[in-house]
Design a protein around this motif. Structure first.
Motif, mmCIF file in Angstrom:
data_model
loop_
_atom_site.group_PDB
_atom_site.id
_atom_site.type_symbol
_atom_site.label_atom_id
_atom_site.label_comp_id
_atom_site.label_asym_id
_atom_site.label_seq_id
_atom_site.Cartn_x
_atom_site.Cartn_y
_atom_site.Cartn_z
ATOM 1 N N THR A 339 15.797 3.888 12.668
ATOM 2 C CA THR A 339 14.489 4.473 12.908
ATOM 3 C C THR A 339 13.582 4.373 11.702
ATOM 4 O O THR A 339 12.404 4.038 11.806
ATOM 5 C CB THR A 339 14.655 5.952 13.314
ATOM 6 O OG1 THR A 339 15.593 6.021 14.390
ATOM 7 C CG2 THR A 339 13.344 6.534 13.762
ATOM 8 N N THR A 340 14.123 4.654 10.536
ATOM 9 C CA THR A 340 13.335 4.630 9.319
ATOM 10 C C THR A 340 12.736 3.264 9.063
ATOM 11 O O THR A 340 11.675 3.133 8.460
ATOM 12 C CB THR A 340 14.224 5.027 8.128
ATOM 13 O OG1 THR A 340 14.817 6.286 8.391
ATOM 14 C CG2 THR A 340 13.421 5.113 6.849
ATOM 15 N N LEU A 341 13.384 2.229 9.545
ATOM 16 C CA LEU A 341 13.014 0.873 9.173
ATOM 17 C C LEU A 341 12.235 0.122 10.247
ATOM 18 O O LEU A 341 12.012 -1.070 10.108
ATOM 19 C CB LEU A 341 14.286 0.086 8.838
ATOM 20 C CG LEU A 341 15.060 0.671 7.659
ATOM 21 C CD1 LEU A 341 16.422 0.032 7.562
ATOM 22 C CD2 LEU A 341 14.288 0.470 6.387
ATOM 23 N N LEU A 342 11.821 0.799 11.295
ATOM 24 C CA LEU A 342 11.110 0.091 12.358
ATOM 25 C C LEU A 342 9.817 -0.524 11.822
ATOM 26 O O LEU A 342 9.500 -1.677 12.133
ATOM 27 C CB LEU A 342 10.814 1.040 13.522
ATOM 28 C CG LEU A 342 10.066 0.429 14.712
ATOM 29 C CD1 LEU A 342 10.806 -0.784 15.263
ATOM 30 C CD2 LEU A 342 9.844 1.467 15.806
ATOM 31 N N SER A 343 9.084 0.216 11.015
ATOM 32 C CA SER A 343 7.846 -0.332 10.442
ATOM 33 C C SER A 343 8.137 -1.555 9.582
ATOM 34 O O SER A 343 7.400 -2.548 9.604
ATOM 35 C CB SER A 343 7.117 0.726 9.608
ATOM 36 O OG SER A 343 6.573 1.726 10.436
ATOM 37 N N TYR A 344 9.231 -1.491 8.815
ATOM 38 C CA TYR A 344 9.611 -2.631 7.978
ATOM 39 C C TYR A 344 9.948 -3.845 8.842
ATOM 40 O O TYR A 344 9.479 -4.955 8.571
ATOM 41 C CB TYR A 344 10.815 -2.250 7.109
ATOM 42 C CG TYR A 344 11.558 -3.435 6.533
ATOM 43 C CD1 TYR A 344 11.054 -4.127 5.434
ATOM 44 C CD2 TYR A 344 12.755 -3.860 7.084
ATOM 45 C CE1 TYR A 344 11.726 -5.213 4.900
ATOM 46 C CE2 TYR A 344 13.439 -4.946 6.558
ATOM 47 C CZ TYR A 344 12.921 -5.617 5.471
ATOM 48 O OH TYR A 344 13.595 -6.691 4.962
ATOM 49 N N GLY A 378 3.457 8.970 9.887
ATOM 50 C CA GLY A 378 2.543 9.153 8.774
ATOM 51 C C GLY A 378 2.626 8.059 7.731
ATOM 52 O O GLY A 378 2.280 8.273 6.561
ATOM 53 N N PHE A 379 3.042 6.845 8.143
ATOM 54 C CA PHE A 379 3.205 5.738 7.206
ATOM 55 C C PHE A 379 1.889 4.969 7.147
ATOM 56 O O PHE A 379 1.622 4.089 7.967
ATOM 57 C CB PHE A 379 4.349 4.844 7.666
ATOM 58 C CG PHE A 379 4.675 3.724 6.708
ATOM 59 C CD1 PHE A 379 4.743 3.936 5.353
ATOM 60 C CD2 PHE A 379 4.938 2.448 7.191
ATOM 61 C CE1 PHE A 379 5.061 2.909 4.472
ATOM 62 C CE2 PHE A 379 5.255 1.416 6.332
ATOM 63 C CZ PHE A 379 5.317 1.642 4.972
ATOM 64 N N GLU A 380 1.057 5.294 6.178
ATOM 65 C CA GLU A 380 -0.304 4.752 6.116
ATOM 66 C C GLU A 380 -0.317 3.233 5.986
ATOM 67 O O GLU A 380 -1.133 2.549 6.613
ATOM 68 C CB GLU A 380 -1.046 5.380 4.936
ATOM 69 C CG GLU A 380 -2.504 4.941 4.833
ATOM 70 C CD GLU A 380 -3.219 5.592 3.661
ATOM 71 O OE1 GLU A 380 -4.356 5.185 3.377
ATOM 72 O OE2 GLU A 380 -2.634 6.492 3.039
ATOM 73 N N ALA A 381 0.582 2.685 5.162
ATOM 74 C CA ALA A 381 0.598 1.232 4.977
ATOM 75 C C ALA A 381 0.889 0.516 6.294
ATOM 76 O O ALA A 381 0.357 -0.570 6.550
ATOM 77 C CB ALA A 381 1.640 0.848 3.924
ATOM 78 N N GLY A 382 1.730 1.115 7.150
ATOM 79 C CA GLY A 382 2.020 0.511 8.447
ATOM 80 C C GLY A 382 0.783 0.389 9.312
ATOM 81 O O GLY A 382 0.612 -0.594 10.046
ATOM 82 N N LEU A 383 -0.101 1.381 9.240
ATOM 83 C CA LEU A 383 -1.351 1.328 9.994
ATOM 84 C C LEU A 383 -2.227 0.183 9.491
ATOM 85 O O LEU A 383 -2.864 -0.522 10.284
ATOM 86 C CB LEU A 383 -2.096 2.656 9.864
ATOM 87 C CG LEU A 383 -1.463 3.863 10.549
ATOM 88 C CD1 LEU A 383 -2.201 5.135 10.174
ATOM 89 C CD2 LEU A 383 -1.465 3.676 12.064
ATOM 90 N N LEU A 414 -4.702 -2.719 1.340
ATOM 91 C CA LEU A 414 -3.264 -2.702 1.066
ATOM 92 C C LEU A 414 -2.965 -2.347 -0.389
ATOM 93 O O LEU A 414 -1.956 -1.714 -0.690
ATOM 94 C CB LEU A 414 -2.639 -4.063 1.403
ATOM 95 C CG LEU A 414 -2.282 -4.257 2.865
ATOM 96 C CD1 LEU A 414 -1.824 -5.668 3.123
ATOM 97 C CD2 LEU A 414 -1.187 -3.275 3.283
ATOM 98 N N ARG A 415 -3.774 -2.780 -1.288
ATOM 99 C CA ARG A 415 -3.632 -2.492 -2.714
ATOM 100 C C ARG A 415 -2.212 -2.797 -3.189
ATOM 101 O O ARG A 415 -1.791 -3.939 -3.217
ATOM 102 C CB ARG A 415 -4.021 -1.043 -2.995
ATOM 103 C CG ARG A 415 -5.495 -0.742 -2.718
ATOM 104 C CD ARG A 415 -5.876 0.651 -3.209
ATOM 105 N NE ARG A 415 -7.286 0.917 -2.975
ATOM 106 C CZ ARG A 415 -7.751 1.483 -1.873
ATOM 107 N NH1 ARG A 415 -6.923 1.848 -0.926
ATOM 108 N NH2 ARG A 415 -9.047 1.699 -1.709
ATOM 109 N N ASP A 416 -1.461 -1.744 -3.571
ATOM 110 C CA ASP A 416 -0.164 -1.977 -4.200
ATOM 111 C C ASP A 416 0.980 -2.090 -3.201
ATOM 112 O O ASP A 416 2.089 -2.430 -3.590
ATOM 113 C CB ASP A 416 0.150 -0.846 -5.194
ATOM 114 C CG ASP A 416 -0.801 -0.856 -6.371
ATOM 115 O OD1 ASP A 416 -1.250 -1.959 -6.740
ATOM 116 O OD2 ASP A 416 -1.088 0.228 -6.905
ATOM 117 N N ASP A 417 0.747 -1.750 -1.940
ATOM 118 C CA ASP A 417 1.852 -1.811 -0.986
ATOM 119 C C ASP A 417 1.836 -3.177 -0.312
ATOM 120 O O ASP A 417 1.355 -3.343 0.801
ATOM 121 C CB ASP A 417 1.748 -0.708 0.064
ATOM 122 C CG ASP A 417 3.076 -0.506 0.770
ATOM 123 O OD1 ASP A 417 3.894 0.254 0.245
ATOM 124 O OD2 ASP A 417 3.286 -1.131 1.824
#
Length: 450
Positions: A339-344, A378-383, A414-417
Motif C-alpha cells: 500500500t505504501t508504495l502504490l504511488s511509487y 496526502g502525498f503531494e508529490a504524487g499529485l 516538483l523541485r527536489d522530489d
C-alpha cells in the motif's frame, strides 16, 4: 469500555477493565447485558466478534469514568494494552488482512491515537508514549499514514532527547530515527532532513554494534543518493551493503542486496546485469510467515524489485513484458501487499511505461489512480506527478495547449522530489512539446537544465 476509542474484541476487555474482582463470567455477563439493552453493538461477520459502544453511550460513560476518578488508571492500562497487543500482532499474524483473529490495524489506529494523546498529557507517561510509538510504526506504514508517523515519531524523539543516554534509550532513538527516515521518504520526499535521519541511525548502529540498523541506515542513505541523482554514490553504498554478507540466498538481507544492486546497475547503465539481480530478488522471494520485514524496512520487497524490473524490460525492448508486469504490480499494490508504495509503482514505472509504449488508455487509468491515492494519503508529490502525466497524455492526444501548461507547471513544482529517470523523461517531453510550439528559447533552457 468507554476507554476504547472505537471497536474492540471480547479478549481486549479483560486486560483493561478487570481490577481483580471480576471473573471471566462477570465480564461476559456485563457485555451481554449491554448488548441486550442495545448500548453495545456486535459485528460477527468476521472470524472474531467486534464490539463497539454507541457514541452517545461512550461519551456519557467516559464522563462518568472521569467523575469517578478512574480514567487515568484505565487510560494507562489501555495504552499498555495497545503497545503489547500491536507487538503480539506483528509476530503472530501472517498479514494485516481483515480475516485475522486479532484486530487489524484499521481498528487499532483510533486507539493508538487516543493512547498516545493520553500518554503525552499531564497525567500520562511519556516513556510509555515512546514505546507505543515504536510498536505502532508498522501500522502507520501499512495504512499509508506516513505523515502521521513522522509527526508522532518526532514527538517521541523530542521526549527521549531529555533523558539520559542509556543503551535502552539509544536503541529507542535508533528505531525512531529509522522510522522517521522511512516516513519522510514516503511522505515529503528526499532531502537533507531525510539524510540527517539516516546518518543518526548509522552513528547509533555503530555505537551499539547493531547489524540490522547498520543495514537499514545504508539502505536509507542509498535511497537518498539514488533519488537525488547521485547514482555512482548510491551504487557504492549498495556494494557496501553487499559487503556486510555473506547472506543466505533466500534471506531478507540477500534479497535487499540483490534489489539495491539491481536498481543501482539500472541507473548507472548496465541493464543486463540489473535484470539479473532484480530477477534473482524476485525469484528467491518467499512471503514471510510474519510481518518482520515490514517492521524492519517498512517496504514490500517483491514490489520494489518488480517496479524497476519493468523499466529495465522496457529499456531492453521488451515492451509487452514491461506492460504486463506493470499490471501485476499495480494490482498487488492496490490489494494491500504494498500500500505504501502504490504511488511509487505508478509514478516511477506504470505511468511512464504506458505513455512510452503509446497505451494512452492505460496511462489515463494509472494517472487517475495515482491522483486518487496521493489525495487519500496526502502525498503531494504524487499529485504533481499525476498532473505531469496528464499533461503528456493530452499532448499525445493533440491538446498541446492544455497539456503543455499542465506539464510545465508540474515540472516546475516538483523541485527536489525528482525520481531521476522519470524526471529526465519529463524534461525531455517538456522540451519536445516546447519546441513543437515554437518556444525554442524555453526549450533550450529546459534541455540545458536536463
Amino acid at each position: 469500555l468507554s476507554i476504547f476509542a472505537g471497536s474492540f474484541t471480547v479478549d481486549a476487555v479483560a486486560p483493561i477493565v478487570n481490577d481483580g474482582r471480576m471473573s471471566a463470567d462477570d465480564i461476559f455477563d456485563g457485555l451481554s447485558a449491554l448488548t441486550a439493552k442495545s448500548l453495545l453493538t456486535t459485528d460477527i461477520s468476521g472470524a472474531t466478534a467486534i464490539l463497539r459502544l454507541l457514541e452517545t453511550t461512550r461519551l456519557y460513560a467516559r464522563e462518568k469514568l472521569t467523575e469517578a476518578g478512574e480514567f487515568n488508571h484505565l487510560a494507562r492500562r489501555h495504552a499498555e494494552y495497545c503497545r503489547d497487543g500491536i507487538s503480539r500482532f506483528q509476530t503472530t499474524q501472517s498479514d494485516f488482512s481483515r480475516d485475522d483473529v486479532e484486530l487489524p490495524p484499521l481498528h487499532w489506529i483510533d486507539d493508538i491515537r487516543s493512547a498516545l494523546d493520553w500518554s503525552y498529557s499531564a497525567a500520562g507517561d511519556q516513556t510509555l508514549a515512546a514505546s507505543l510509538t515504536i510498536a505502532a510504526i508498522p501500522v502507520w506504514f501499512h495504512l499509508s499514514l506516513e505523515r502521521e508517523c513522522a509527526t508522532r515519531v518526532a514527538q517521541a524523539i523530542a521526549t527521549l532527547s531529555i533523558q539520559p543516554n542509556t543503551d535502552d534509550i539509544l536503541r529507542c532513538k535508533m528505531a525512531l530515527y529509522a522510522a522517521r527516515g522511512a516516513a519522510l521518504l514516503y511522505s515529503t520526499g528526499v532531502g537533507r532532513e531525510l539524510e540527517s535521519a539516516w546518518m543518526v541511525v548509522a552513528d547509533l548502529a555503530e555505537q551499539l554494534d547493531d547489524a540490522e540498523h547498520r543495514s537499514k541506515a545504508l539502505w536509507g542513505l542509498w535511497v537518498n543518493n539514488l533519488r537525488t541523482g547521485w547514482h555512482r554514490a548510491a551504487r557504492a553504498i549498495a556494494e557496501r551493503l553487499a559487503a556486510l554478507g555473506p547472506f543466505d540466498p533466500e534471506s531478507d538481507s540477500a534479497l535487499l542486496v540483490a534489489r539495491v544492486l539491481g536498481i543501482s546497475l539500472h541507473y548507472t547503465g548496465n541493464q543486463v546485469a540489473a535484470r539479473e539481480h532484480l530477477q534473482r530478488a524476485i525469484s528467491n522471494y518467499r512471503r514471510p510467515d510474519t510481518r518482520a520485514y515490514l517492521a524492519r524496512f517498512h517496504i514490500g520487497p517483491a514490489l520494489l524489485a518488480r517496479a524497476p524490473l519493468a523499466r529495465v524490460l522496457w529499456i531492453l525492448g521488451m515492451a509487452d513484458q514491461a506492460r504486463q508486469l506493470c499490471v501485476s504490480i499495480v494490482d498487488d499494490a492496490r490489494d494491500g501487499t504494498g500500500t505504501t508504495l502504490l504511488s511509487y509503482a505508478l509514478g516511477d514505472s506504470a505511468c511512464m511505461i504506458a505513455l512510452g509504449t503509446g497505451d494512452l488508455a492505460a496511462a489515463e487509468r494509472y494517472e487517475t489512480l495515482l491522483r486518487q491515492h496521493a489525495t487519500r494519503t496526502g502525498f503531494e508529490a504524487g499529485l504533481i506527478w499525476s498532473q505531469c502525466f496528464k499533461g503528456i497524455r493530452l499532448i499525445r492526444l493533440g491538446n498541446s495547449a492544455v497539456g503543455l501548461e499542465l506539464l510545465r507547471e508540474g515540472v516546475n513544482n516538483l523541485r527536489d522530489d525528482r525520481l531521476p529517470l522519470s524526471y529526465m523523461t519529463l524534461l525531455a517531453e517538456l522540451n519536445a512539446a516546447l519546441a513543437q510550439t515554437g518556444a525554442l528559447a524555453e526549450a533550450s533552457a529546459t534541455l540545458n537544465a536536463a
